[in-house]
Structures are given as structure tokens and as C-alpha cells.
Design a protein around this motif. Structure first.
Motif, PDB file in Angstrom:
ATOM      1  N   GLY A   1       0.829  -1.176   0.000  1.00 15.96           N
ATOM      2  CA  GLY A   1       0.000   0.000   0.000  1.00 15.96           C
ATOM      3  C   GLY A   1       0.870   1.235   0.000  1.00 15.96           C
ATOM      4  O   GLY A   1       1.828   1.348  -0.738  1.00 15.96           O
ATOM      5  N   CYS A   2       0.528   2.137   0.873  1.00 16.02           N
ATOM      6  CA  CYS A   2       1.228   3.410   0.938  1.00 16.02           C
ATOM      7  C   CYS A   2       2.386   3.263   1.908  1.00 16.02           C
ATOM      8  O   CYS A   2       2.351   3.776   3.018  1.00 16.02           O
ATOM      9  N   THR A   3       3.403   2.515   1.540  1.00 18.61           N
ATOM     10  CA  THR A   3       4.511   2.216   2.440  1.00 18.61           C
ATOM     11  C   THR A   3       5.827   2.549   1.777  1.00 18.61           C
ATOM     12  O   THR A   3       5.930   2.631   0.558  1.00 18.61           O
ATOM     13  N   ASP A  30       1.306   7.309  -8.635  1.00 16.13           N
ATOM     14  CA  ASP A  30       1.212   6.268  -7.608  1.00 16.13           C
ATOM     15  C   ASP A  30       2.152   6.605  -6.454  1.00 16.13           C
ATOM     16  O   ASP A  30       3.145   5.908  -6.221  1.00 16.13           O
ATOM     17  N   PRO A  31       1.876   7.675  -5.713  1.00 13.81           N
ATOM     18  CA  PRO A  31       2.823   8.149  -4.700  1.00 13.81           C
ATOM     19  C   PRO A  31       3.058   7.128  -3.598  1.00 13.81           C
ATOM     20  O   PRO A  31       2.125   6.575  -3.034  1.00 13.81           O
ATOM     21  N   ARG A  39       8.935   7.191 -13.362  1.00 13.49           N
ATOM     22  CA  ARG A  39       9.827   8.315 -13.086  1.00 13.49           C
ATOM     23  C   ARG A  39       9.199   9.130 -11.983  1.00 13.49           C
ATOM     24  O   ARG A  39       8.058   9.564 -12.100  1.00 13.49           O
ATOM     25  N   GLY A  40       9.971   9.383 -10.918  1.00 17.64           N
ATOM     26  CA  GLY A  40       9.351   9.940  -9.723  1.00 17.64           C
ATOM     27  C   GLY A  40       8.362   8.915  -9.207  1.00 17.64           C
ATOM     28  O   GLY A  40       8.697   7.752  -9.003  1.00 17.64           O
ATOM     29  N   ASP A  41       7.124   9.309  -9.040  1.00 18.56           N
ATOM     30  CA  ASP A  41       6.070   8.374  -8.650  1.00 18.56           C
ATOM     31  C   ASP A  41       5.038   8.217  -9.767  1.00 18.56           C
ATOM     32  O   ASP A  41       3.897   7.850  -9.514  1.00 18.56           O
ATOM     33  N   GLY A  56       7.337  14.734  -8.045  1.00 17.89           N
ATOM     34  CA  GLY A  56       8.441  13.920  -7.579  1.00 17.89           C
ATOM     35  C   GLY A  56       7.993  12.845  -6.609  1.00 17.89           C
ATOM     36  O   GLY A  56       6.821  12.764  -6.222  1.00 17.89           O
ATOM     37  N   ALA A  57       8.923  12.003  -6.207  1.00 19.97           N
ATOM     38  CA  ALA A  57       8.615  10.903  -5.298  1.00 19.97           C
ATOM     39  C   ALA A  57       8.361  11.423  -3.891  1.00 19.97           C
ATOM     40  O   ALA A  57       8.954  12.410  -3.460  1.00 19.97           O
ATOM     41  N   VAL A  58       7.467  10.755  -3.169  1.00 19.09           N
ATOM     42  CA  VAL A  58       7.152  11.140  -1.797  1.00 19.09           C
ATOM     43  C   VAL A  58       7.484   9.991  -0.857  1.00 19.09           C
ATOM     44  O   VAL A  58       7.536   8.830  -1.267  1.00 19.09           O
ATOM     45  N   PRO A  59       7.707  10.287   0.425  1.00 17.82           N
ATOM     46  CA  PRO A  59       8.001   9.228   1.386  1.00 17.82           C
ATOM     47  C   PRO A  59       6.788   8.332   1.628  1.00 17.82           C
ATOM     48  O   PRO A  59       5.659   8.665   1.261  1.00 17.82           O
TER      49      PRO A  59
END
Length: 206
Positions: free
Chosen positions: A15-17, A72-73, A85-87, A134-137
């Protein structure tokens, strides 16, 4: 043999992990994979809902304009044949869209799709926003998606939130929403979704 091949192609689904990230696709790979869907421009919000607790596990946005992508962050859907690329996942053909949904839907989760037909300008704004984000934690998927969505003209009333169900409930109040729920009853994971997508893509010539 099929299982070994699938495992060789697939990394993770969650999931969001927080997950280990492969290198970003190059601009050339992204450009080569671009796919434009038929029909009007659309924005679709995906919410992965736990079938037992009805809590949300993940949120993502699909933008269909000059090309179709999935933002898909902090997501874990990865395959060597779909550039990321990124999310942002690029080259979202019908087969890969089905793969994405199938990878998340199983006996414990289903996928809620909330679709909005938008103007070309709205779609291009959303596309630019997700590409720039960009990518997120880990654990920031809904915060990121709601933050992007509220910057799109016509969606300024969306409240930024950390909780998938809260965002889903907000969007459910909009008169122009078209909602779909996708279920699968197996115990599978991303391997099933990827294998299914490969078969569909092969039969469709994608």
C-alpha cells in the motif's frame, strides 16, 4: 517456470509504504512509452479499501489527457516494461491499467475508481502537476494525491488529507463522479496482476 519468470519481473506490491526504489526511467524511455487513451480527457482517483475494516490502504490518481499516466505516490507497483519516473507510471495501456487494479484487488482489498470527465486544460494541468511532484516518502500517498488534485481548476474545494477514505468520501459528493468498485477473490498479489497483464497485452498486440 512461469512463476520464476514472473518473480524475476516483479518487485513488490504494497500500500502506501516505504519501499526500495529502482532508478528512474530516462526521459527517452518515458517518451517512448507514452500512450494516449481513446475518449475524452479524464481524471480518476483510485482508493484501495480493506474489505474487512473498510479503511483505506492507498490512494493514486490516473490522468488521461495527451497521454495516460498513473501517479502512484509511495506505491510499489513496478515492472521493467512500464517506465516509472518519480512516482509516475507511464504507458498505461488498457492491459497495464487492468494489471494495476488486479495487483491491488484481492480477498482483503478492493479498488474504488472515481472517474471525472474533464477539459483538456484540466487534464494537462493535472499531468504537469504529477510530473513535477516527484517521489514522496511512505504513508504520504493521500496527502500527495489530494494536494495535487486541489490545484487542478475545478477541484479547488478538495481538502488536503492524509486519509484515503476521507478523500474518497469528499469526491463521492461531487455530482459528476462516476464510481466503480473492482473486486477479486483470490489470495494473489502483484504476480497475478502482471501475468494477467502480459497475457492481455499479448492478445491485444500491445
Amino acid at each position: 517456470m512461469r512463476v520464476l519468470v514472473a518473480l524475476g519481473l516483479v518487485l513488490l506490491i504494497a500500500g502506501c509504504t516505504a519501499v526500495s526504489r529502482p532508478f528512474d526511467a530516462s526521459p527517452e524511455q518515458v517518451a517512448a512509452a507514452a500512450y494516449k487513451a481513446d475518449g475524452p480527457p479524464k481524471i480518476t482517483v483510485f482508493t484501495m479499501v480493506n474489505n474487512r475494516s473498510m479503511t483505506g490502504g492507498h490512494t493514486a490518481i490516473m490522468v488521461s489527457g495527451s497521454q495516460r499516466v498513473i501517479y502512484d505516490p509511495a506505491g510499489s507497483f513496478k515492472h521493467f516494461d512500464i517506465p516509472k519516473r518519480g512516482d509516475v507510471l507511464y504507458g498505461v495501456t488498457p492491459a497495464w491499467l487492468q494489471s494495476y487494479k488486479s495487483a491491488h484487488a484481492r480477498s482483503t482489498y478492493h479498488v474504488v475508481s472515481q472517474e471525472f470527465t474533464v477539459t483538456p486544460q484540466q487534464a494537462e494541468t493535472a499531468l504537469a502537476l504529477v510530473q513535477a511532484r516527484g517521489a514522496v516518502p511512505g504513508s504520504m500517498c493521500t496527502n500527495a494525491t489530494s494536494g495535487v488534485l486541489r490545484q487542478v481548476p475545478g477541484f479547488e474545494d478538495v481538502n488536503q488529507t492524509w486519509f484515503p477514505i476521507r478523500l474518497m468520501d469528499q469526491l463521492a459528493q461531487r455530482p459528476d463522479v462516476v464510481t466503480d468498485r473492482y473486486y477479486e477473490n483470490d489470495e494473489g498479489d502483484v504476480v497475478d496482476g502482471i501475468v494477467s497483464a502480459q497475457r492481455t497485452a499479448a492478445s491485444a498486440g500491445e
